[in-house]
Each structure stands twice: as structure tokens, then as C-alpha cells.
Design a protein around this motif. Sequence first.
Motif, PDB file in Angstrom:
ATOM      1  N   LEU A   1      -6.460  -3.549  -0.142  1.00  0.00           N
ATOM      2  CA  LEU A   1      -6.212  -2.234  -0.737  1.00  0.00           C
ATOM      3  C   LEU A   1      -7.293  -1.789  -1.707  1.00  0.00           C
ATOM      4  CD1 LEU A   1      -2.387  -2.685  -1.468  1.00  0.00           C
ATOM      5  CD2 LEU A   1      -3.450  -1.610   0.535  1.00  0.00           C
TER       6      LEU A   1
ATOM      7  N   GLY B   1       0.812  -1.213   0.000  1.00  0.00           N
ATOM      8  CA  GLY B   1       0.000   0.000   0.000  1.00  0.00           C
ATOM      9  C   GLY B   1       0.843   1.260   0.000  1.00  0.00           C
TER      10      GLY B   1
ATOM     11  N   ARG C   1       1.711   2.818  -3.391  1.00  0.00           N
ATOM     12  CA  ARG C   1       0.671   3.378  -4.250  1.00  0.00           C
ATOM     13  C   ARG C   1       0.920   4.841  -4.602  1.00  0.00           C
ATOM     14  NH1 ARG C   1      -5.876   3.591  -3.089  1.00  0.00           N
ATOM     15  NH2 ARG C   1      -6.497   3.961  -5.273  1.00  0.00           N
TER      16      ARG C   1
END
Length: 376
Positions: free
Chosen positions: A314, A128, A131
Motif C-alpha cells: 500500500l 487498503g 484507507r
Amino acid sequence: MVATPARFGAGGQWAERAARPLRLTAGPGARPTPDEIDAMRAALLQRDEPGAALARALLTDRTVTQAQVRAALADPGAPAPKPMDEFLDTVRVRPSWVDDALLDRGAEVCRTFGVDATLVLTYGSLLGGYRTAAALEPLVRTGRLTGDETARRIAETTGWWRAVTAPGGLRPGAEGHRLTLHVRVMHAMVNHRLEADPSWDHAGRGVPINQYDQASTLGVFSTSFLLHLRLLGVRVSRADGAAVMHLWSYVGALMGVADRWLPHTERSGRRLLYQLLAHDPPPDANSTALARALIDSGVPERRERALSIATWLLGPAALRDLGLPPRPPWHALSRVAANLPATHVSGRLPGGRRRLLARAERQLRHYQAADPRDLA
């Protein structure tokens, strides 16, 4: 007045969409005030100053050696060169808010999560974090990108996490305490080198390892970690969540994160993480390269499990941002099915914490001999 780095707010509508789930969990009043926006802008230009002073002594002045740093971290009370001693002075007196009982409870709670903690750390926290392009350039510059380096980074991160959450792991001289300060010194050294590198884009990125990005990283190991555990069906009570946040706030203090950016409660942590992500830049080539290296680092038959867990934690949009194919959450739901009765039923009966700890230890023994890349 120093100009705000161009990366701040560069994500625009993408960043607001990506951060929306956090805003919803943070409750009313999540959006930042003008003063909070100013503080975030300034944080991109703020480094860990005690760490920076030690890095100068190590890399420029040469008044401290790596061997002396290792010796001092192993025994914080032993004599050390002045720059190292001054660095340790910043952590010898703990913040007044630190509570040993809460630290012990937070560490014990973390240990009850077993294999789910590893899954969340790898496919929630690490993946995550890729990202957004916000904090990735220093990682790429150090070569921690693909191949065996990916597996090594996973192993180092999980090893540090286990040391921090071990019984008494954050006592001075304990392994978790030592490793946390070691990471802080390494960050300071990387920052020192990159700040002196003519190719570093100061106008676009600010200080290489800055308070803004450190606060965001701390948030994925605390705030989003707890959110993701609940998505896997793990029961985390309000009191247990508060203890975990207390533990990681102290870890942040040891890492040189200013108190202004420590997530002392789940509510404040969600609010802060939302505000940071909502002002982050979108993913870039580093994001997709790191994400693919992480997902592909295990044996091929584990890849589908990893994608299933990551999609559940996610969301499909995040995986598409990272250049990864979303997958049905079949493996994630199998973890939910296992965790619901274990943590919401058995774990709430007398002796429940003891049973959960024993369950986690069995899982750890089962996976300890496995390659950490294969834990999905």
C-alpha cells in the motif's frame, strides 16, 4: 434533481495523491469525462433494486423467511416464494458475455497464488479498502469492527474467496455461487435497515450500500488484487489476468453490480478504480479503528510481518493515513524472493501450472490449521 451526496469529491488533493499510482498504471486517458463524473454521482444514489425488493419481503412484508432464502440459494431450481423467485430470475440467465472456459481459467489462476493470495486479500484488499471512509459506515453500524469480529470477517472473506475460485465454484448451486448470492442478500438487508434509520446521513453519504461503493469493492478484489500480486513477485500473464478479471466481473454481476461498473479488463479496471478513489473522502476514525483491529488481530509476533507486507503493498503514506507505523519491507521481499523463481522460471516450463497448483495446495495445507489472523 437529487443533490449529490457531500462525500463525493470530499477528498480533494488527498484523494488525487492517493489515487495517483492507479492513474499511472491505467495509462493515457484515465481521467473521467463529464459524463463519467455524472455517472459516479448518480451511482451513490443507486441500490441493488432486485435485492432491495427481496429485503422488503424479508423485513417489512414478511412474505419470505430466512429459511426459505437459504433453501432457495442451496437449490436455485426448486420452488420458492414469489419475491425470492423474482430475485433468482435476475441471475438464472447469465449475461451473454460470460465464458465458462474463462471462468474456469480465472479460478484456476487464482488457486495458484497460494498464501500470497491470502496476504494480498488481507493486507492489500481489506486493509487498503479502509484507507478511505467511503464505504465504512455500514460496516461499523453492523458491529464488524474489533476483537473476534475482525477475525471472523477475515475468515468469512477468505472462505468466500476460496469457494468462488474452487473448480466449478460459480456454477448454479455450487458453494461459490450460493455464498455470493448470500452476501448479496445480506447487503440488501443491511441497506434496507440503514435506509430506514433516521440517523443515516443520506445527504452526506447517499444510499448506504450503493453501486459506487460496490464497484470500488469489486475493484480491490480484482484490479488491485492483481497489481498487488505482481508487487509480491508473482507472474500474472496477460491472458491469466484477463481470465481473473472475467471471473470477478461475473461475481460482480451476481452481486447486483450494474454492467456499467464491472471491470471487464485490467486496463478498464485500473481506470475505473482510479476514478472512484480520486473522488473518495479521506480516512476518518472508522478507518483507523478498523485498520488497527486488522493489524492487531493476530498474535503479537506476526504484527511486524503484517506491517511489512502492508507497507510494501500500500505504501508508507497509506499506512500513515490509517494510523499505522510503516515498516521496512523485509517480509514482503522474502515473498518476492520465493515467487520470482517459482512463477517466472519454474512456472513457465512444461507442467508449470501443475507445479504451481501443487505448491499452493501445500501452502494451504500448512496454513489451514492456523488462525487466519496469523497468515502473515
